[in-house]
Design a protein around this motif. Structure first.
Motif, PDB file in Angstrom:
ATOM      1  N   ASP A 431      48.732  60.726  38.087  1.00  8.04           N
ATOM      2  CA  ASP A 431      48.091  61.741  37.919  1.00  8.04           C
ATOM      3  C   ASP A 431      47.170  62.454  39.161  1.00  8.04           C
ATOM      4  N   ALA A 433      44.641  63.956  39.435  1.00 11.47           N
ATOM      5  CA  ALA A 433      43.263  63.788  39.392  1.00 11.47           C
ATOM      6  C   ALA A 433      42.780  62.158  39.502  1.00 11.47           C
ATOM      7  N   ASP A 435      43.395  59.770  37.429  1.00 13.49           N
ATOM      8  CA  ASP A 435      43.034  58.767  36.389  1.00 13.49           C
ATOM      9  C   ASP A 435      43.852  57.774  36.137  1.00 13.49           C
ATOM     10  N   TRP A 436      45.236  57.812  36.419  1.00  8.95           N
ATOM     11  CA  TRP A 436      46.229  56.869  36.150  1.00  8.95           C
ATOM     12  C   TRP A 436      47.356  56.624  37.206  1.00  8.95           C
TER      13      TRP A 436
END
Length: 515
Positions: A431, A433, A435-436
């Motif tokens: 991701d 961002a 996140d993962w």
């Protein structure tokens, strides 16, 4: 302006009729279709009915023309005989050779299906939770039912393992020959969540590949547009009129030509080394790839254009098809007809010219010191003959000359080991961002050869300033392109542009469809 009420209960005088239910398989599907032999997952032949709505490009064409031009599973004579024998129907009614297909019609074709074998390697599980399974897809296994494949697909293999009641929902799709990270949703909500991420282009994709020769240093950006030249043959090429496509590349390692170390065995002789790919006789590079768009065969086509095709790619690294230059820097349709004619023979009477057995690399036998040299030469000769024999046995899938005793169709030989996949692996998804992130291991074909140093894991992609990138292609966003079509991470005018024409970078100093 006055508002006029409308009676929504009235039925239009000529409602559109739903097509008849023609999805009827003439026999019960096999309860246990798989068996394993020779390291391959196999499916016993069975009867099956294909059903498909009329595609836009089929409208107004005769059935015989559609079958012969669009499908290459069987020879043209088979399709003519099948149409004449009533094995093909349109909207549930028998159709003939010259039946014209219209929009909305359903074409059905019943036949005795012979699925090609695929690798016996299991589908790896990278992560699993209540809504999602992240798998490590093996090379050579298609995701969905298509062409000659149905049970030998990722979807059907997973259903066989987890029960027919489980409905896997792929969120991204890798090409059959490509391996690596894939997302399988367990329910619609999870599928919608991942699909929205992909649609927003907030997912970062990374691939690793093995290419011909020494790839240039630094970050190379190829933004040549790509178009589909032949749906039947799966051929895509660089074209100025194609769809926008951008890929960034960075070399991780270069391995010059080398003689493999003899394998130490426990018997009298050393193991025979595997064939060396013809396109690797000048050495090969392991390359990290960052696609910013998701065109079909994007990485494969861009690498071919740059002069560094994937070494075992049966299409884009095939000298019999593209000639000695392998389509390097080609962006016109001048040779399309001859390329498609040659490619049409691959897998029928010929095999892709991407491999070559180098006889001088046969390993020396393990014999006691002082053994007569004539004995050593005899052993070496036997080893060499056995190696050549084994190599020719696995040269690849082609027509065998035999016919099925049930349907009289021509049968193929098994695919060679090198045809069960190509050196292209989706190594990571993350991701934007942060996140993962899901990552698979470095594939075995990308690891350093015995006795050589090199990376054993794919590092995270490290961005560099645009002025340090070498851009090969248009280098600008075509006028009129919508903002949401611009590839991520690309400004309107990159700092360094090497025009649309013939560019040689060999001396440079530095649920969309996927690869």
């Amino acid at each position: 302006m006055a508002l006029t009420s409308v009676d929504t209960t009235q039925v239009p005088p000529n409602p559109v009729k739903k097509p008849p239910k023609v999805a009827i398989t003439p026999c019960e599907p096999p309860t246990d279709p798989y068996y394993f032999e020779g390291g391959l997952r196999r499916v016993r032949p069975y009867h099956y009915t294909y059903n498909t709505y009329c595609k836009e490009r089929w409208r107004g064409r005769e059935l015989v023309d559609i079958f012969i031009s669009e499908f290459r599973d069987r020879p043209p004579e088979y399709y003519r005989e099948a149409l004449a024998a009533g094995k093909v129907s349109v909207n549930g009614k028998p159709a003939g050779l010259h039946t014209i297909v219209k929009n909305g019609e359903v074409i059905s074709h019943t036949l005795h299906r012979h699925e090609p074998p695929v690798t016996g390697q299991e589908i790896g599980i990278i992560h699993e939770d209540d809504g999602l399974v992240v798998i490590d897809k093996p090379a050579g296994v298609p995701v969905h039912s298509a062409g000659r494949y149905h049970y030998n697909t990722v979807i059907e293999i997973l259903r066989a393992q987890r029960g027919d009641a489980w409905l896997p929902r792929p969120c991204n799709r890798l090409d059959r020959l490509t391996s690596g990270v894939m997302f399988i949703a367990k329910h619609p909500k999870a599928a919608e969540m991942v699909a929205s991420k992909l649609k927003e282009r907030s997912v970062h994709k990374e691939y690793v590949t093995r290419v011909k020769g020494k790839f240039p240093d630094g970050v190379v950006v190829c933004d040549q547009p790509i178009m589909q030249v032949s749906p039947k043959l799966g051929l895509n090429r660089v074209r100025a009129t194609g769809k926008t496509a951008t890929t960034k590349f960075r070399r991780l390692a270069y391995y010059p030509p080398h003689d493999p170390e003899p394998t130490v065995g426990t018997g009298e002789r050393a193991a025979t080394p595997p064939p060396v790919f013809a396109n690797e006789q000048e050495g090969y590079s392991i390359v990290h790839c960052l696609p910013l768009t998701g065109r079909t065969h994007q990485i494969r086509v861009h690498l071919q254009f740059l002069g560094h095709p994937i070494t075992n790619d049966p299409i884009y690294s095939n000298r019999r098809v593209f000639g000695p230059e392998l389509g390097k820097n080609e962006d016109t349709a001048d040779r399309d007809d001859e390329i498609m004619e040659r490619l049409n023979h691959m897998g029928k009477t010929e095999v892709p010219d991407t491999v070559s057995y180098r006889t001088h690399l046969t390993a020396a036998p393990l014999v006691p010191p002082g053994t007569d040299t004539s004995v050593v030469e005899q052993i070496m000769s036997r080893e060499h003959e056995a190696a050549v024999h084994e190599y020719h046995k696995r040269k690849g899938e082609r027509l065998s000359g035999e016919k099925c005793d049930v349907c009289d169709t021509d049968l193929y030989t098994d695919p060679g080991v090198h045809e069960l996949g190509i050196f292209l692996h989706a190594v990571a998804y993350s991701d934007d961002a942060g996140d993962w992130k899901y990552r698979s291991k470095m594939p075995s074909w990308a690891l350093p050869p015995p006795g050589m140093d090199g990376p054993r894991e794919v590092p995270d992609w490290q961005p560099v300033p645009e002025e340090d990138e070498v851009v090969i292609g248009h280098g600008t966003v075509p006028e009129g392109m919508e903002d949401d079509e611009k590839p991520r991470g690309q400004g309107n005018v990159p700092a360094l542009v090497r025009g649309v024409g013939l560019v040689d970078i060999s001396s440079a100093s530095r649920p969309q469809q996927e690869q």
